[in-house]
Design a protein around this motif. Structure first.
Motif, PDB file in Angstrom:
ATOM      1  N   ARG A  37       0.827  -1.200   0.000  1.00 60.30           N
ATOM      2  CA  ARG A  37       0.000   0.000   0.000  1.00 60.30           C
ATOM      3  C   ARG A  37       0.868   1.260   0.000  1.00 60.30           C
ATOM      4  O   ARG A  37       1.875   1.327   0.681  1.00 60.30           O
ATOM      5  CB  ARG A  37      -0.957  -0.020   1.185  1.00 60.30           C
ATOM      6  CG  ARG A  37      -2.009  -1.107   0.998  1.00 60.30           C
ATOM      7  CD  ARG A  37      -3.005  -1.203   2.103  1.00 60.30           C
ATOM      8  NE  ARG A  37      -4.034  -2.191   1.755  1.00 60.30           N
ATOM      9  CZ  ARG A  37      -4.908  -2.686   2.598  1.00 60.30           C
ATOM     10  NH1 ARG A  37      -4.898  -2.284   3.862  1.00 60.30           N
ATOM     11  NH2 ARG A  37      -5.803  -3.565   2.192  1.00 60.30           N
ATOM     12  N   ARG A  40       0.407   8.817   1.040  1.00 61.45           N
ATOM     13  CA  ARG A  40       0.321  10.100   0.347  1.00 61.45           C
ATOM     14  C   ARG A  40       1.717  10.581  -0.024  1.00 61.45           C
ATOM     15  O   ARG A  40       1.940  11.084  -1.131  1.00 61.45           O
ATOM     16  CB  ARG A  40      -0.361  11.126   1.258  1.00 61.45           C
ATOM     17  CG  ARG A  40      -0.577  12.487   0.598  1.00 61.45           C
ATOM     18  CD  ARG A  40      -1.083  13.509   1.615  1.00 61.45           C
ATOM     19  NE  ARG A  40      -1.623  14.697   0.989  1.00 61.45           N
ATOM     20  CZ  ARG A  40      -0.922  15.724   0.558  1.00 61.45           C
ATOM     21  NH1 ARG A  40       0.410  15.696   0.674  1.00 61.45           N
ATOM     22  NH2 ARG A  40      -1.506  16.768  -0.012  1.00 61.45           N
ATOM     23  N   CYS A 125      -9.369  15.792  -5.630  1.00 60.89           N
ATOM     24  CA  CYS A 125     -10.272  14.646  -5.639  1.00 60.89           C
ATOM     25  C   CYS A 125     -11.489  15.012  -6.482  1.00 60.89           C
ATOM     26  O   CYS A 125     -11.675  16.166  -6.870  1.00 60.89           O
ATOM     27  CB  CYS A 125     -10.655  14.213  -4.228  1.00 60.89           C
ATOM     28  SG  CYS A 125     -11.569  15.430  -3.252  1.00 60.89           S
ATOM     29  N   THR A 161     -12.514   9.251  -3.907  1.00 60.23           N
ATOM     30  CA  THR A 161     -11.216   8.600  -3.735  1.00 60.23           C
ATOM     31  C   THR A 161     -10.187   9.560  -3.146  1.00 60.23           C
ATOM     32  O   THR A 161      -9.962  10.656  -3.672  1.00 60.23           O
ATOM     33  CB  THR A 161     -10.714   8.057  -5.085  1.00 60.23           C
ATOM     34  OG1 THR A 161     -11.695   7.160  -5.610  1.00 60.23           O
ATOM     35  CG2 THR A 161      -9.388   7.333  -4.922  1.00 60.23           C
ATOM     36  N   LEU A 162      -9.569   9.126  -2.045  1.00 59.45           N
ATOM     37  CA  LEU A 162      -8.470   9.828  -1.375  1.00 59.45           C
ATOM     38  C   LEU A 162      -8.825  11.261  -0.977  1.00 59.45           C
ATOM     39  O   LEU A 162      -7.950  12.120  -0.872  1.00 59.45           O
ATOM     40  CB  LEU A 162      -7.213   9.809  -2.255  1.00 59.45           C
ATOM     41  CG  LEU A 162      -6.687   8.400  -2.591  1.00 59.45           C
ATOM     42  CD1 LEU A 162      -5.491   8.491  -3.534  1.00 59.45           C
ATOM     43  CD2 LEU A 162      -6.312   7.632  -1.329  1.00 59.45           C
ATOM     44  N   ASP A 208      -8.958  -1.159   3.581  1.00 59.57           N
ATOM     45  CA  ASP A 208      -8.163   0.031   3.305  1.00 59.57           C
ATOM     46  C   ASP A 208      -9.074   1.259   3.293  1.00 59.57           C
ATOM     47  O   ASP A 208     -10.263   1.162   2.987  1.00 59.57           O
ATOM     48  CB  ASP A 208      -7.450  -0.111   1.957  1.00 59.57           C
ATOM     49  CG  ASP A 208      -6.309   0.876   1.788  1.00 59.57           C
ATOM     50  OD1 ASP A 208      -5.915   1.500   2.802  1.00 59.57           O
ATOM     51  OD2 ASP A 208      -5.804   1.013   0.663  1.00 59.57           O
ATOM     52  N   HIS A 209      -8.497   2.397   3.644  1.00 64.20           N
ATOM     53  CA  HIS A 209      -9.219   3.667   3.593  1.00 64.20           C
ATOM     54  C   HIS A 209      -8.833   4.370   2.299  1.00 64.20           C
ATOM     55  O   HIS A 209      -7.866   5.115   2.241  1.00 64.20           O
ATOM     56  CB  HIS A 209      -8.853   4.534   4.808  1.00 64.20           C
ATOM     57  CG  HIS A 209      -9.517   5.878   4.810  1.00 64.20           C
ATOM     58  ND1 HIS A 209      -9.123   6.906   5.653  1.00 64.20           N
ATOM     59  CD2 HIS A 209     -10.545   6.387   4.075  1.00 64.20           C
ATOM     60  CE1 HIS A 209      -9.874   7.964   5.429  1.00 64.20           C
ATOM     61  NE2 HIS A 209     -10.736   7.673   4.482  1.00 64.20           N
ATOM     62  N   GLU A 210      -9.594   4.109   1.265  1.00 65.56           N
ATOM     63  CA  GLU A 210      -9.335   4.713  -0.045  1.00 65.56           C
ATOM     64  C   GLU A 210     -10.432   5.681  -0.453  1.00 65.56           C
ATOM     65  O   GLU A 210     -10.186   6.659  -1.144  1.00 65.56           O
ATOM     66  CB  GLU A 210      -9.175   3.621  -1.104  1.00 65.56           C
ATOM     67  CG  GLU A 210      -8.780   4.145  -2.472  1.00 65.56           C
ATOM     68  CD  GLU A 210      -8.599   3.053  -3.499  1.00 65.56           C
ATOM     69  OE1 GLU A 210      -8.064   3.329  -4.584  1.00 65.56           O
ATOM     70  OE2 GLU A 210      -9.005   1.885  -3.225  1.00 65.56           O
ATOM     71  N   VAL A 211     -11.670   5.391  -0.054  1.00 68.20           N
ATOM     72  CA  VAL A 211     -12.787   6.225  -0.478  1.00 68.20           C
ATOM     73  C   VAL A 211     -13.488   6.840   0.726  1.00 68.20           C
ATOM     74  O   VAL A 211     -13.301   6.412   1.867  1.00 68.20           O
ATOM     75  CB  VAL A 211     -13.791   5.424  -1.333  1.00 68.20           C
ATOM     76  CG1 VAL A 211     -13.163   5.035  -2.657  1.00 68.20           C
ATOM     77  CG2 VAL A 211     -14.280   4.185  -0.593  1.00 68.20           C
ATOM     78  N   ASN A 371     -10.047  -5.099  -4.226  1.00 64.22           N
ATOM     79  CA  ASN A 371      -9.967  -3.709  -4.663  1.00 64.22           C
ATOM     80  C   ASN A 371     -10.332  -3.569  -6.138  1.00 64.22           C
ATOM     81  O   ASN A 371     -10.978  -2.588  -6.539  1.00 64.22           O
ATOM     82  CB  ASN A 371      -8.564  -3.160  -4.399  1.00 64.22           C
ATOM     83  CG  ASN A 371      -8.467  -1.675  -4.643  1.00 64.22           C
ATOM     84  OD1 ASN A 371      -8.240  -1.239  -5.759  1.00 64.22           O
ATOM     85  ND2 ASN A 371      -8.633  -0.887  -3.582  1.00 64.22           N
TER      86      ASN A 371
END
Length: 396
Positions: A37, A40, A125, A161-162, A208-211, A371
């Protein structure tokens, strides 16, 4: 139509390959190739390395700080980056909002935002999807009401996303009701630090924290942040999505992952023999490789036109590209079997040297598989893309 690379193209490929070998940090390369992963800071670091070389905005004209490369050169560059294992240049600024600003923004917006996108001073974003307005994007309900020199924005965006890292968001908002639902939509640039914006994480099946969800509660946005004309945002949105769908095909990355798949299938056994030697499994891999070769030729056919404005053919690339990506992850899981079951998040984040199951190749693959279920949905679901092809290419 000649789809072979010229002598100049091959020389360009050698130049790109040499640069990547000399400048891609080893830790970033290993993260990408091993499906770890990315943080940033990882994305920003690689962006700034390429920016120093002047190679971030490969699709931009030189007048805005881009490379001015041909479509073939861009394809070669993306393929070599995938081959080398570079982090992605996140598309939201460079490849999505920037083309809209160039095409429809005023000079002040170009002068301010484009250099900041080039240097990654702003992390962008995308504020498109909403609850109940995903593939039917034109039904969006987030409103922007004019109040003097500001728009007052209220509503919610979803699957952003992000957004937890973002400085800016480009948003579709409704500025007028009545008439066709595609009318009355505007394109706004919004500072994520503006009071009234709340970002809430959505933790997905891959842990995961993606969205995220993004809420707007009486958010004041200067009128000068409107792109183009009020109520004409649907035109700009379609223009942006053409760029997004073309990039989703990701042929270079798929070719790299195919080689990974072959290696993993050679190292895992079935009935005492490498899985890749099993006729049934080998047929699946060969079939996928043929489809990938066909997609690459199709991409080369599209870029040989080099119009600079992706048309409905981008939908073809999006459908087949995402289907191949998903099939790759399925065959990876099939190859490693139960070794992919544990979600070893510490290993995937680089906190431990080896996975708990002892198979470092297999450890991230379940997360990778889950994912990639999203790829046939984002950018307009594949079902929507088939409608576009039916209407705009087949004329039915």
């Amino acid at each position: 139509m000649d789809l072979n690379y010229t002598v100049e193209d091959l020389a360009f490929r050698d130049e790109v390959r040499a640069y990547l070998e000399a400048n891609l940090p080893a830790d970033l390369k290993q993260k990408v190739l091993n499906h770890k992963r990315m943080s940033r800071e990882d994305f920003v670091r690689w962006h700034k390395i390429l920016a120093k070389q002047g190679w971030v905005a490969t699709g931009w004209p030189k007048e805005y700080g881009g490379t001015g490369w041909t479509a073939t050169q861009r394809h070669i560059f993306e393929e070599e980056c995938a081959r080398a294992g570079t982090p992605a240049i996140l598309p939201f600024g460079v490849n999505m909002v920037a083309p809209v600003i160039m095409a429809f923004g005023n000079q002040a917006q170009k002068d301010y935002y484009l250099p900041r996108i080039l240097n990654c001073d702003d992390w962008w974003c995308q504020g498109y999807s909403e609850p109940g307005s995903g593939s039917d994007l034109a039904s969006l309900k987030t409103r922007a009401e004019r109040d003097g020199d500001y728009y007052i924005v209220n509503g919610q965006k979803n699957w952003t996303t992000l957004a937890q890292h973002a400085d800016m968001i480009f948003c579709l908002v409704r500025t007028e009701s009545g008439g066709r639902k595609q009318e009355g939509i505007s394109f706004l640039l919004i500072d994520m630090k503006t009071p009234g914006i709340t970002v809430r994480p959505i933790i997905m099946l891959d842990e995961d924290h993606e969205v995220n969800e993004v809420f707007f509660d009486n958010v004041k946005v200067p009128v000068q942040n409107l792109i183009g004309e009020e109520n004409k945002g649907w035109t700009y949105a379609k223009y942006l999505l053409g760029h997004e769908r073309t990039n989703i095909a990701a042929v270079g990355r798929a070719k790299r992952e195919l080689e990974f798949l072959k290696r993993v299938a050679s190292e895992h056994q079935k009935n005492g023999k490498p899985l890749i030697d099993d006729p049934v499994y080998a047929t699946k891999v060969a079939s996928l490789e043929v489809e990938l070769m066909a997609l690459e030729i199709t991409v080369l056919r599209v870029i040989s036109q080099d119009s600079g404005r992706p048309g409905p053919e981008a939908s073809l690339l999006k459908i087949k590209g995402t289907e191949i990506q998903q099939r790759l992850t399925e065959l990876m899981i099939e190859a490693v079997g139960p070794y992919s079951l544990p979600f070893d998040t510490a290993f995937m984040h680089g906190d431990t040297e080896h996975s708990v199951m002892g198979d470092d190749d297999a450890a991230p693959l379940a997360s990778y598989y889950f994912n990639f279920r999203k790829t046939s949905i984002y950018g307009g679901s594949n079902e929507i893309q088939k409608n576009i092809i039916t209407q705009m290419i087949l004329g039915l």
